[in-house]
Design a protein around this motif. Structure first.
Motif, PDB file in Angstrom:
ATOM      1  N   LEU A 508       1.352  -1.490  -0.064  1.00 22.32           N
ATOM      2  CA  LEU A 508       0.073  -0.071  -0.098  1.00 22.32           C
ATOM      3  C   LEU A 508       1.104   1.442   0.542  1.00 22.32           C
ATOM      4  O   LEU A 508       1.927   1.422   1.324  1.00 22.32           O
ATOM      5  CB  LEU A 508      -0.603   0.055   1.014  1.00 22.32           C
ATOM      6  N   SER A 509       0.718   2.169  -0.727  1.00 22.95           N
ATOM      7  CA  SER A 509       0.864   3.557  -0.974  1.00 22.95           C
ATOM      8  C   SER A 509       0.693   4.622   0.813  1.00 22.95           C
ATOM      9  O   SER A 509      -0.048   4.039   1.267  1.00 22.95           O
ATOM     10  CB  SER A 509       1.145   4.319  -1.838  1.00 22.95           C
ATOM     11  N   PRO A 510       2.004   5.081   1.030  1.00 21.05           N
ATOM     12  CA  PRO A 510       1.758   5.400   2.363  1.00 21.05           C
ATOM     13  C   PRO A 510       1.148   6.708   2.580  1.00 21.05           C
ATOM     14  O   PRO A 510       0.697   7.372   3.242  1.00 21.05           O
ATOM     15  CB  PRO A 510       3.422   5.632   2.681  1.00 21.05           C
ATOM     16  N   PHE A 511       1.366   7.146   0.984  1.00 26.77           N
ATOM     17  CA  PHE A 511       0.429   8.917   1.371  1.00 26.77           C
ATOM     18  C   PHE A 511       0.292   8.662  -0.436  1.00 26.77           C
ATOM     19  O   PHE A 511       0.546   8.108  -1.728  1.00 26.77           O
ATOM     20  CB  PHE A 511       1.701   9.661   1.392  1.00 26.77           C
ATOM     21  N   ALA A 512      -0.636   9.937  -0.417  1.00 30.29           N
ATOM     22  CA  ALA A 512      -0.604  10.423  -2.119  1.00 30.29           C
ATOM     23  C   ALA A 512       0.776  10.566  -2.706  1.00 30.29           C
ATOM     24  O   ALA A 512       0.976  11.620  -2.416  1.00 30.29           O
ATOM     25  CB  ALA A 512      -2.473  11.538  -2.178  1.00 30.29           C
ATOM     26  N   GLY A 513       1.176  11.092  -4.403  1.00 27.80           N
ATOM     27  CA  GLY A 513       1.614  10.878  -4.785  1.00 27.80           C
ATOM     28  C   GLY A 513       2.015  10.216  -5.757  1.00 27.80           C
ATOM     29  O   GLY A 513       1.107  10.409  -6.841  1.00 27.80           O
ATOM     30  N   SER A 514       3.241   9.617  -6.214  1.00 29.53           N
ATOM     31  CA  SER A 514       4.387   9.203  -7.338  1.00 29.53           C
ATOM     32  C   SER A 514       4.865   8.205  -7.197  1.00 29.53           C
ATOM     33  O   SER A 514       5.371   7.989  -6.469  1.00 29.53           O
ATOM     34  CB  SER A 514       4.721   9.714  -8.309  1.00 29.53           C
ATOM     35  N   LEU A 515       4.872   7.271  -8.140  1.00 28.90           N
ATOM     36  CA  LEU A 515       5.672   5.959  -7.884  1.00 28.90           C
ATOM     37  C   LEU A 515       7.069   6.312  -8.665  1.00 28.90           C
ATOM     38  O   LEU A 515       7.095   6.532  -9.883  1.00 28.90           O
ATOM     39  CB  LEU A 515       5.377   4.607  -8.661  1.00 28.90           C
ATOM     40  N   VAL A 516       8.195   5.857  -8.277  1.00 31.05           N
ATOM     41  CA  VAL A 516       9.247   7.007  -8.346  1.00 31.05           C
ATOM     42  C   VAL A 516       9.864   5.948  -8.831  1.00 31.05           C
ATOM     43  O   VAL A 516      10.712   6.314 -10.473  1.00 31.05           O
ATOM     44  CB  VAL A 516      10.134   7.190  -7.513  1.00 31.05           C
ATOM     45  N   ALA A 517      10.099   3.852  -8.088  1.00 30.60           N
ATOM     46  CA  ALA A 517      10.551   3.053  -8.393  1.00 30.60           C
ATOM     47  C   ALA A 517      10.795   2.033  -8.092  1.00 30.60           C
ATOM     48  O   ALA A 517       9.798   1.841  -7.216  1.00 30.60           O
ATOM     49  CB  ALA A 517      12.169   3.731  -9.146  1.00 30.60           C
ATOM     50  N   VAL A 535       8.371   5.722  -3.157  1.00 37.65           N
ATOM     51  CA  VAL A 535       7.214   7.064  -3.781  1.00 37.65           C
ATOM     52  C   VAL A 535       8.152   8.438  -2.793  1.00 37.65           C
ATOM     53  O   VAL A 535       8.655   8.171  -2.152  1.00 37.65           O
ATOM     54  CB  VAL A 535       5.882   6.586  -2.724  1.00 37.65           C
ATOM     55  N   GLU A 536       6.980   9.382  -3.964  1.00 37.10           N
ATOM     56  CA  GLU A 536       7.501  10.535  -3.465  1.00 37.10           C
ATOM     57  C   GLU A 536       6.094  11.075  -3.926  1.00 37.10           C
ATOM     58  O   GLU A 536       5.245  11.460  -4.834  1.00 37.10           O
ATOM     59  CB  GLU A 536       9.013  10.757  -4.539  1.00 37.10           C
ATOM     60  N   ALA A 537       5.990  12.340  -2.650  1.00 37.11           N
ATOM     61  CA  ALA A 537       5.666  14.043  -2.539  1.00 37.11           C
ATOM     62  C   ALA A 537       5.468  14.438  -2.016  1.00 37.11           C
ATOM     63  O   ALA A 537       6.995  14.595  -0.964  1.00 37.11           O
ATOM     64  CB  ALA A 537       3.943  12.843  -2.329  1.00 37.11           C
ATOM     65  N   VAL A 556       1.096  -0.718 -10.037  1.00 41.72           N
ATOM     66  CA  VAL A 556       1.428   0.932 -11.107  1.00 41.72           C
ATOM     67  C   VAL A 556       2.625   1.067 -11.225  1.00 41.72           C
ATOM     68  O   VAL A 556       4.079   0.579 -10.472  1.00 41.72           O
ATOM     69  CB  VAL A 556       1.318   1.389  -9.192  1.00 41.72           C
ATOM     70  N   GLN A 557       3.330   1.520 -12.220  1.00 42.41           N
ATOM     71  CA  GLN A 557       4.339   1.488 -13.164  1.00 42.41           C
ATOM     72  C   GLN A 557       5.047   3.177 -12.174  1.00 42.41           C
ATOM     73  O   GLN A 557       4.725   3.526 -11.785  1.00 42.41           O
ATOM     74  CB  GLN A 557       3.967   1.215 -14.713  1.00 42.41           C
ATOM     75  N   PRO A 558       6.126   3.350 -12.627  1.00 44.18           N
ATOM     76  CA  PRO A 558       6.777   4.421 -12.010  1.00 44.18           C
ATOM     77  C   PRO A 558       6.776   5.351 -13.030  1.00 44.18           C
ATOM     78  O   PRO A 558       5.876   5.415 -14.100  1.00 44.18           O
ATOM     79  CB  PRO A 558       8.478   4.012 -12.505  1.00 44.18           C
TER      80      PRO A 558
END
Length: 572
Positions: A508-517, A535-537, A556-558
């Protein structure tokens, strides 16, 4: 300030608000810019005019040099103030502004090249006699060079962006096997924040305090140091609390920092506002760190103890005037700055974008709030998490601390989670508020435990929003806070809980943002707790680990956008 009449503010948030207000004080027309997510943001309303930069990401908007200069020319600006972050330390942008016939409010492009390049700045520091930790003489090309340095000088090492600051593109490595990933992550963060990904390596001194000197220098050869600041309370090398003057320094340490900062700037022919940063190790050794060729986020604590408006001095310097004061000012009293970031302390300071439903600032003697938001403001996930800064002054450190505790209790931000609970904890924490400062730059990461619950770790309850009611018992008033959820259930039946999706084995993503790699490939076998993705936000990159062992299926892709709690992949 007769030579400057209209300023383009090439930034957003609280610093853009701050610059616009100073410009108005000086009789200068202010021109704001904004991205699509920042439509209606506070800085666009405070400025005299505002123009849209189409797009959402930093690269499309606040890092888009051509678009910024186009707005400046169309709007009739004669100068550009870059604030901090974004393009503030980009010499190419400074040159582009000058070529467009505009005045750059900041150090010269040559200053930025020399001192903004941390490797070149180290050489100057060495020339003027500032003590230095071992480091690579030039930026390195690949992670193997960082490993070679670590094998020669020992661990830990710091991999640092050669261009930029503020903790972006900085990774501290304690194990050889982590160097490759840390080098790649530092380069990614640096490119995202500053447009350049070069990094260098230096020996990391353990348990260091972060102490810096504020410098302003005009075109007439006047170089003044406005005292020191301590910025040791950090998480992941992002500052959370700053204070001025830096406490618990010996006279010799203070002299080394102040005169070292002055000497470096004099040797470089520096013009403008800037900060020379040092670390003070636990054995008392002072070592030069870097120069930030811009105004700092924490400049208000220096303003609070000196009475000097640093942003106004930047305008004076750019207009060719001398500084408004002749000698180094002596500090009066003590001040703290608390960064009010949209981050969730209960879940490891993860970013918390969203809508600020309520923003209530404290007031009273010695209280100042610099804010980029107000009630109803949207906090996008594309940019830095800083919402506002609470600055508190008192006649001495102890009284300023007590005043800060009261101000933090009064401050209310609802709708997004902030670090206010952390600040409330720190102003009574013996490591910070005691008779000596025990906090060092990675103390929050390694030693801090929230004290808001008996268990010492789970502070989820501090974010529970409460409705406050006034009741009277035997003629005495009492203020009672009731959790909003409980109050709602008292007047209406609870809605049926929706059926929960089975997330066993889901990453699971820890926050809303984007997948880096992804650190692993689709179909790989992974172990529980293994790092599998980044992940990055809000310019913060975090590692996501595998919840269980098994075979990974990537969903989910980078580069794709992610939501908080969204499934990135599944392990079965």
């Amino acid at each position: 300030m007769s030579s400057l009449s209209a300023v383009l503010i090439a930034n957003r948030g609280e610093i853009a608000v701050r610059i616009a207000r100073v410009a108005r004080d000086l009789g200068i027309r202010s021109i704001a810019v904004y991205s699509e997510p920042d439509t209606g943001a506070l800085h666009t309303l405070v400025a005299d005019e505002a123009y849209q930069l189409p797009g959402s990401t930093s690269a499309e908007t606040y890092l888009n040099q051509a678009a910024l200069i186009d707005v400046a020319v169309r709007a009739g600006a004669d100068c550009v103030h870059p604030g901090y972050g974004f393009l503030s330390e980009n010499s190419d942008f400074a040159r582009a502004v000058t070529r467009a016939g505009l005045t750059w409010i900041g150090p010269t492009a040559e200053n930025i090249d020399t001192l903004g390049d941390k490797v070149a700045a180290r050489r100057i520091a060495l020339e003027v006699g500032a003590p230095l930790a071992p480091g690579t003489p030039d930026p390195i090309d690949d992670w193997q060079e960082a490993q070679d340095f670590a094998e020669e000088h020992g661990l830990p090492i710091a991999i640092k962006a050669a261009f930029g600051g503020g903790g972006r593109g900085l990774k501290v490595v304690d194990a050889l096997e982590d160097i490759e990933d840390a080098f790649a992550a530092a380069g990614r963060e640096a490119r995202e924040a500053f447009g350049r990904g070069e990094c260098y390596v230096e020996k990391f001194l353990t348990r260091p305090r972060h102490v810096e000197a504020q410098v302003v220098a005009d075109m007439h050869g006047n170089v003044r140091v406005l005292g020191t600041r301590d910025c040791s309370t950090q998480r992941r090398y992002q500052k959370l609390i700053e204070e001025a003057p830096a406490p618990f320094l010996s006279e010799e340490q203070n002299r080394q920092i102040v005169e070292g900062a002055r000497s470096i700037c004099q040797r470089a022919g520096y013009v403008g506002a800037g900060t020379v940063e040092f670390i003070v190790s636990e054995d008392g050794t002072v070592s030069f760190l870097e120069v930030n060729t811009r105004v700092q986020v924490e400049h208000p604590v220096t303003e609070a103890v000196t009475g000097i408006d640093i942003i106004a001095e930047q305008f004076r310097i750019a207009a060719g005037e001398e500084l408004s004061f002749q000698e180094d000012p002596q500090p009066h009293g003590h001040a703290f700055e608390f960064r009010i970031n949209a981050e969730d302390v209960a879940h490891g300071f993860v970013p918390s974008p969203g809508t600020v439903t309520s923003f209530e600032a404290p007031a009273g003697p010695g209280i100042r709030v610099d804010s980029g938001v107000r009630s109803g403001s949207e906090v996008p996930g594309f940019y830095d998490s800083l919402l506002a800064k609470l600055i508190v002054w008192g006649p001495d450190r102890a009284s300023a601390m007590r005043r800060a505790a009261r101000a933090l209790e009064e401050m209310t931000v609802r709708g997004v989670r902030t670090v206010i609970p952390f600040h409330r904890d720190m102003v009574t924490h013996p490591a910070f508020a005691g008779e000596r400062l025990e906090v060092f730059t990675n103390w929050v990461d390694t030693e801090y435990t929230p004290r808001h619950s008996a268990a010492g770790g789970d502070i989820e309850h501090v974010y529970t929003e409460r409705e406050h009611m006034i009741i009277e018992i035997d003629g005495r008033m009492h203020r009672v806070g009731i959790p909003t959820g409980l109050l709602g259930r008292a007047v209406a039946p609870a809605p049926e809980e929706p059926e929960q999706e089975n997330t066993e084995g889901a990453i699971l993503s820890p926050f809303a943002g984007s997948l880096v790699a992804w650190q692993v490939a689709d179909g790989d076998e992974v172990s529980e707790g293994q790092a599998v993705a980044s992940v990055e936000a809000m310019k913060m990159e975090s590692v996501v680990t595998a919840p269980v062992a098994g075979t990974l299926r990537i969903d989910v892709q980078p580069g794709e956008k992610i939501t908080k709690g969204g499934i990135l992949g599944t392990i079965s």
